[in-house]
Design an enzyme around this catalytic site. Structure first.
Site, short mmCIF file in Angstrom:
data_model
loop_
_atom_site.label_atom_id
_atom_site.label_comp_id
_atom_site.label_asym_id
_atom_site.label_seq_id
_atom_site.Cartn_x
_atom_site.Cartn_y
_atom_site.Cartn_z
N SER A 3 0.85 -1.19 0.00
CA SER A 3 0.00 0.00 0.00
C SER A 3 0.89 1.24 0.00
O SER A 3 2.05 1.20 0.40
CB SER A 3 -0.92 0.01 1.21
N HIS A 21 1.36 15.18 -4.65
CA HIS A 21 2.17 16.04 -5.52
C HIS A 21 1.42 17.37 -5.66
O HIS A 21 0.19 17.39 -5.79
CB HIS A 21 2.37 15.42 -6.90
N CYS A 72 -4.30 -2.30 0.50
CA CYS A 72 -4.57 -3.69 0.20
C CYS A 72 -4.92 -4.40 1.49
O CYS A 72 -4.21 -4.25 2.50
CB CYS A 72 -3.35 -4.34 -0.45
#
EC number: 4.1.1.50
Length: 263
Positions: A113, A118, A141
Site C-alpha cells: 500500500s 504532488h 490492500c
C-alpha cells in the site's frame, strides 16, 4: 447485522482513492503572482504535506514503513509513503458507508500500500488567474479502506473544486472458493462526506457500479470575492473591475469542474 465474509487467506482486494483539489486565486500583477506562488510553496511544502499524509495513515489505521519527500525548484513538492496494515482485532474493520473524522505530503511505503501527494502551483499572466492543484493517491490492500480520509483531506486544503475517484480492483476468495470483487457496500462517495461538506458543494456523481468504479466532482457553492483576490482587498476594486475578476474566476472553476473550455 451484516455477516462478515469468511475469507480464505489474505484479502487481496486493492482499494484506490485518487483525490484532486484545486485552489483558485486572482493575482493581477507579476509581483502578486510570484507572492501567491511563494505563499502556496510555503503553505504546502514537503514538511507540511508529510504531516498531512501521516495523519491520513493514522486515520486508515496503517503503519508507515518508509517516507520520501522533496521540495522542487522553482516550486512544487512531493511526498510518498509506503504503509503496512495494522493488525485489526477480531478481524474487524470500519467499511461502513459513512463520513470519516475531521482534522484536529510526503511519500511513504506501506506493505502493498502507499500514499502519495504532488503539488502543482500554476499561474497565467494574461488574465491574472492562478490555480494550485494537489493530487493525492491513497492505495490500500487488505482490510483498511481509504474512504475515511476524505473529510480530513478536504478540510486540510482550501478546496474550490474537488474531483474524487475510488476503485476496488482485483478479487479475494471466501472459504468456499467464491470470488468477491468488493468487500463492502458503497452507493456513492458522497456518503463518506459530512453533511456540512455536502451542503457547501455542488456535486455530480459518475459511477460504474458493475466495475466498482466511483467518481464524484465537487465545486464550492459560496463565492466571496475577498477569498479569491491576492494582494488587494475586494472593497478597493471598482464595480466593473470586481465583476470582470469574478467572471474570470467563476469561468476557471466551471472549466475545471466540467473538464472543458467555456467559450
Amino acid at each position: 447485522m451484516e455477516t462478515k465474509l469468511q475469507l480464505h487467506g489474505f484479502n487481496n482486494l486493492t482499494k484506490s482513492l485518487s483525490f484532486n483539489i484545486y485552489d483558485i486565486c486572482y493575482a493581477q500583477t507579476e509581483e502578486q503572482r510570484e507572492a501567491y506562488i511563494d505563499y502556496i510553496d510555503e503553505m504546502y511544502n514537503a514538511e507540511r504535506l508529510t504531516q498531512i499524509l501521516t495523519d491520513v495513515v493514522k486515520i486508515i489505521g496503517a503503519n508507515v514503513l518508509n517516507i520520501a519527500r522533496q521540495d522542487y525548484e522553482p516550486h512544487g513538492a512531493s511526498v510518498t509513503m509506503l504503509i503496512a496494515e495494522h493488525e485489526v482485532g477480531n478481524g474487524e474493520t470500519d467499511n461502513e458507508e459513512s463520513p470519516g473524522p475531521l482534522p484536529d505530503t510526503i511519500l511513504a511505503h506501506l506493505d502493498k500500500s502507499h500514499v502519495t501527494v504532488h503539488t502543482y502551483p500554476e499561474s497565467h499572466p494574461h488574465d491574472g488567474v492562478s490555480t494550485f492543484r494537489a493530487d493525492i493517491d491513497v492505495s490500500t490492500c487488505g482490510l483498511i479502506s481509504p474512504l475515511k480520509v476524505l473529510n480530513y483531506l478536504i478540510h486540510s486544503f482550501d478546496s474550490d473544486v474537488v474531483t474524487v475517484d475510488y476503485r476496488v480492483r482485483g478479487f479475494t476468495r471466501d472459504v468456499d472458493g467464491t470470488k468477491h470483487y468488493i468487500d463492502h457496500d458503497i452507493n456513492s462517495i458522497q456518503n463518506y462526506l459530512t453533511e456540512d461538506t455536502q451542503n457547501a458543494y455542488q456535486m455530480i456523481d459518475v459511477n460504474v457500479y458493475q466495475e466498482n468504479l466511483f467518481h464524484t466532482k465537487m465545486m464550492l457553492k459560496d463565492f466571496k470575492l475577498d477569498n479569491y483576490v491576492f494582494g488587494v482587498n475586494a472593497s478597493d476594486l471598482g464595480p466593473g473591475e470586481a465583476q470582470s475578476i469574478e467572471e474570470r474566476l467563476r469561468r476557471e472553476m466551471l472549466e475545471i469542474f466540467y473538464s472543458r473550455n467555456v467559450e
